[in-house]
Design an enzyme around this catalytic site. Structure first.
Site, PDB file in Angstrom:
ATOM      1  N   GLY A 160       0.798  -1.219   0.000  1.00  0.00           N
ATOM      2  CA  GLY A 160       0.000   0.000   0.000  1.00  0.00           C
ATOM      3  C   GLY A 160       0.828   1.266   0.000  1.00  0.00           C
TER       4      GLY A 160
ATOM      5  CB  SER B 250       3.404 -11.560  -4.435  1.00  0.00           C
ATOM      6  OG  SER B 250       3.054 -12.536  -3.488  1.00  0.00           O
ATOM      7  NE  ARG B 251       5.800 -12.653 -12.121  1.00  0.00           N
ATOM      8  CZ  ARG B 251       7.040 -12.365 -12.498  1.00  0.00           C
ATOM      9  NH1 ARG B 251       7.459 -11.104 -12.442  1.00  0.00           N
ATOM     10  NH2 ARG B 251       7.860 -13.295 -12.929  1.00  0.00           N
TER      11      ARG B 251
ATOM     12  CB  ILE C 117      -1.989  -7.505  -5.660  1.00  0.00           C
ATOM     13  CG1 ILE C 117      -1.253  -8.774  -5.211  1.00  0.00           C
ATOM     14  CG2 ILE C 117      -3.500  -7.757  -5.669  1.00  0.00           C
ATOM     15  CD1 ILE C 117      -1.580  -9.199  -3.807  1.00  0.00           C
ATOM     16  CB  THR C 118      -3.881  -3.111  -6.127  1.00  0.00           C
ATOM     17  OG1 THR C 118      -3.350  -3.047  -4.782  1.00  0.00           O
ATOM     18  CG2 THR C 118      -4.987  -4.152  -6.170  1.00  0.00           C
ATOM     19  CB  SER C 119       1.603  -2.094  -5.780  1.00  0.00           C
ATOM     20  OG  SER C 119       2.315  -3.266  -6.135  1.00  0.00           O
TER      21      SER C 119
ATOM     22  CG  ASP D 246      -5.036  -6.717  -0.493  1.00  0.00           C
ATOM     23  OD1 ASP D 246      -5.162  -7.934  -0.278  1.00  0.00           O
ATOM     24  OD2 ASP D 246      -3.926  -6.152  -0.547  1.00  0.00           O
TER      25      ASP D 246
ATOM     26  CE  LYS E 134      -2.670  -3.163   0.570  1.00  0.00           C
ATOM     27  NZ  LYS E 134      -2.104  -4.498   0.242  1.00  0.00           N
TER      28      LYS E 134
END
Length: 512
Positions: A189, A215-216, A218-220, A277, A309
Site C-alpha cells: 500500500g 509476489s508480483r 496485485i494493485t501496486s 484486498d 493501505k
C-alpha cells in the site's frame, strides 16, 4: 459410428472428439479458455452454450475450461481452439484428439453461495473450495463471487485459519535444515518501500537462512518479484531455490513459480482486477506462503499513513491482531513493525526505478537514506526475533553489515546464483511534474502517485513508473520538478501525465 475426429459437418453422427488447435489467446485472467465454432455440430448437439464450463481430456489429463463461441474461420469445424494456459495444462500438440464433455457440477459452489448469504464456513468447506480453485475448476465468475463473499462479510479468525490451512495444503511445502528460517513481509500500500532484497542480503551475510519467495504486483506499480526480476532471474523452481539457498543462504524468487499456495496466485489475479484486498484474505495469502516456504520467524512491515493501505492506528491494530493470532495457530513466531506511510519510501516507483534505489542503498550511494533506514529497522527486528542479536542491538548490527559492504557483496552473489545480475532498463520517455508555486511540501497522495506509475505502464513495462524529486517538509520553488514520470511509449506517458494533473493534486504545497 465409433467416436472419432469429425471430418465434416455432414457426418452421420456427432462424435465428442475434436482436434486441438493453438490459437495464441493469452491474458484471459484465471480462466482456462476453449473456443469452438458456433455452428460446430458438437456445440449444437451437446447444447454447449457460450461461457459454459466443459471438461476436456487428452493424454490422460483433464481440465475444465470456459467455452466461447466464434464465427471466424479459426477454429474450423471439428477443431477446438485452446488458450495458451489451457494448451499448457492439457499438454497437447497441434491436431491431437481432445475429448469434450459437460463438466460435472462443482459441489463446493454451494459453499460459496452459503458464504454470499453471510454463513460462516468450516475447514471442510474451505478445503473443497480451495482445492477446486487450485485445480482451475473455477471460472473468473466463480472466483469473483468467492472473493466478494469473503470481503463483504469479513472472515472471522476461525475462517481465516481454515482458509490459510487449506491454501497451504493444496501446494508444495519446503523444508530446510535448522530450526530458524527467517522471512519478512510488507502488507503493501506504500509506493516504493522495496526493502526485501536489502534485508535478504543483510540476513544472509549475517549467517541466517532466508529463502524469500515474493509476489508480483496485485494493485501496486511493482511487487518485489517484479523489481527483483529487473536485476536477476526470479522464475526459480524448487530445485533451483534449494541450490541458491545452500550456496548463499538466501534468495529472492517469485513464489508463483514454485507452487507454494497455488490457489493464492489464482485468487490474487481476481483481486487485482476487482481492486480488493480484504483483511482475512490478505492474512491467509501472506501466512500461507510463509508457512509453505518453511519460515519459522517472520517480521511483518505495516506502513501506516493517510493514503497508505493501512490508514490509521485502529486499522493497524485490527490487522496486527489478525496476523498474530493466525500465525500463532501455526506456530510461526512473528513480530509486527509499524512504519511511516505518509510518503513513498525510496525515490523510485516501478520495477526498474525501485531496483535503482536498491542498488543505491547496497552500494552506499546517496539519495535513498529513508529506504536504507527502514530496511535496517526491519532487518534489525528480524535479527532480534531470531535471537541473532540482543534486544535493542539489531538495528546497529544490520546497519554495520550494510555500511561495511558485506550486504552488497552477498546480494551480488545471490544474483549470480539465481542466473546472473543485470542492469535495470531506462525509460525512453520522461516528463517532469512541476510545482505550480513556491512553498513547503506538506502532503503526498500515495494512491494517486501509484496510479500515475501504473498508467505509465508499470509493472508490465519494467522501466515505467515515477521518480520522486522531493520529500515531505521540503521547500520547493515554483517550476521545480516534484517528480518525473517514466514511460516506454509516448501514449502511456501522455496518459499518465494527463491523469496526474486532472484528478486533484498529488502534492500538497503550503504556499509561502
Amino acid at each position: 459410428m465409433k467416436p472419432g475426429i469429425i471430418e465434416n459437418a455432414e457426418a452421420e453422427s456427432v462424435a465428442t472428439t475434436l482436434r486441438a488447435r493453438r490459437i495464441g489467446l493469452s491474458g484471459a485472467g484465471s480462466d482456462l479458455i476453449a473456443v469452438m465454432r458456433h455452428d460446430c455440430p458438437v456445440c449444437r448437439s451437446e447444447g454447449l452454450a457460450s461461457r459454459a464450463q466443459v471438461a476436456l481430456r487428452a493424454g490422460g489429463r483433464e481440465i475444465v475450461v470456459s467455452l466461447l463461441h466464434s464465427s471466424a474461420e479459426t477454429p474450423a469445424p471439428g477443431e477446438i481452439g485452446l488458450s495458451e494456459s489451457a494448451w499448457q495444462r492439457l499438454g497437447v500438440s497441434e491436431g491431437d484428439p481432445v475429448e469434450i464433455a459437460h463438466a460435472q457440477p462443482l459441489a463446493s459452489l454451494a459453499e460459496v453461495r452459503r458464504r454470499i448469504y453471510g454463513n460462516r464456513l468450516s475447514d471442510g468447506a474451505f478445503s473443497a473450495i480451495i482445492t477446486d480453485i487450485a485445480e482451475r475448476r473455477y471460472s473468473d465468475v466463480h472466483l469473483s463471487a468467492f472473493v466478494t463473499a469473503c470481503s463483504a462479510v469479513p472472515l472471522d479468525t476461525d475462517e481465516t485459519i481454515s482458509l490459510t490451512r487449506a491454501m497451504v495444503d493444496v501446494g508444495e511445502r519446503l523444508q530446510w535444515p535448522g530450526t530458524v528460517i527467517v522471512d519478512k513481509h510488507s502488507v503493501g500500500g506504500l509506493p516504493g518501500n522495496r526493502t526485501t532484497p536489502i534485508i535478504v542480503s543483510i540476513m544472509a551475510a549475517e549467517g541466517l537462512i532466508m529463502p524469500k519467495t515474493s509476489s508480483r504486483a496485485i494493485t501496486s506499480p511493482a511487487g518485489t518479484a517484479d523489481t527483483m526480476e529487473v536485476l536477476a532471474p526470479v522464475d526459480l523452481d524448487v530445485s533451483a531455490i534449494r541450490k541458491v539457498v545452500e550456496r548463499e543462504g538466501g534468495c529472492i524468487a517469485w513464489g508463483g513459480a514454485v507452487n507454494l499456495s497455488p490457489a493464492d496466485d489464482v485468487i490474487i489475479g481476481v483481486e487485482r482486477v476487482l481492486d480488493i484486498d480484504a483483511v482475512g484474505q490478505m492474512v491467509a495469502s501472506v501466512l500461507s506462503k510463509k508457512i509453505a516456504a518453511g519460515a519459522t520467524h517472520l517480521v511483518i512491515d505495516i506502513p501506516v499513513g493517510p493514503t497508505a493501505k493501512v490508514r490509521g492506528a485502529d486499522a493497524a491494530d485490527t490487522l496486527e491482531r489478525a496476523l498474530s493470532s493466525v500465525a500463532q495457530a501455526f506456530g510461526l513466531r512473528t513480530r509486527v513493525m509499524r512504519g511511516p506511510g505518509a510518503e513513498p519510501i525510496g525515490r523510485g516507483i516501478g520495477p526498474a526505478l525501485e531496483a535503482q534505489d536498491i542498488l543505491a542503498v547496497l552500494q552506499g550511494q546517496p539519495g535513498a537514506e529513508d529506504l536504507a533506514h527502514r530496511a535496517c529497522e526491519l532487518a534489525g527486528g528480524l535479527l532480534e526475533l531470531a535471537d541473532a542479536a540482543p534486544a535493542g542491538e539489531g538495528y546497529a548490527r544490520a546497519r554495520a553489515c550494510l555500511e561495511s559492504g558485506r550486504a552488497w557483496a552477498k546480494f551480488q552473489r545471490i544474483c549470480e546464483a539465481q542466473g546472473g545480475m543485470r542492469a535495470p532498463p531506462v525509460a525512453r520517455f520522461q516528463q517532469d511534474m512541476i510545482a505550480p508555486y513556491s512553498g513547503r511540501l506538506v502532503s503526498i497522495d500515495n494512491r494517486k502517485l501509484a496510479t500515475v506509475a501504473k498508467l505509465a505502464g508499470a509493472p508490465m513495462a519494467k522501466a515505467a513508473g515515477v521518480a520522486l524529486q522531493c520529500r515531505l517538509n521540503q521547500m520547493v520553488d515554483a517550476g521545480a520538478p516534484l517528480c518525473t514520470i517514466h514511460a516506454e511509449s509516448p501514449g502511456e506517458l501522455d496518459y499518465a501525465a494527463a491523469y496526474a494533473v486532472s484528478d486533484g493534486p498529488i502534492f500538497g504545497i503550503e504556499a509561502l
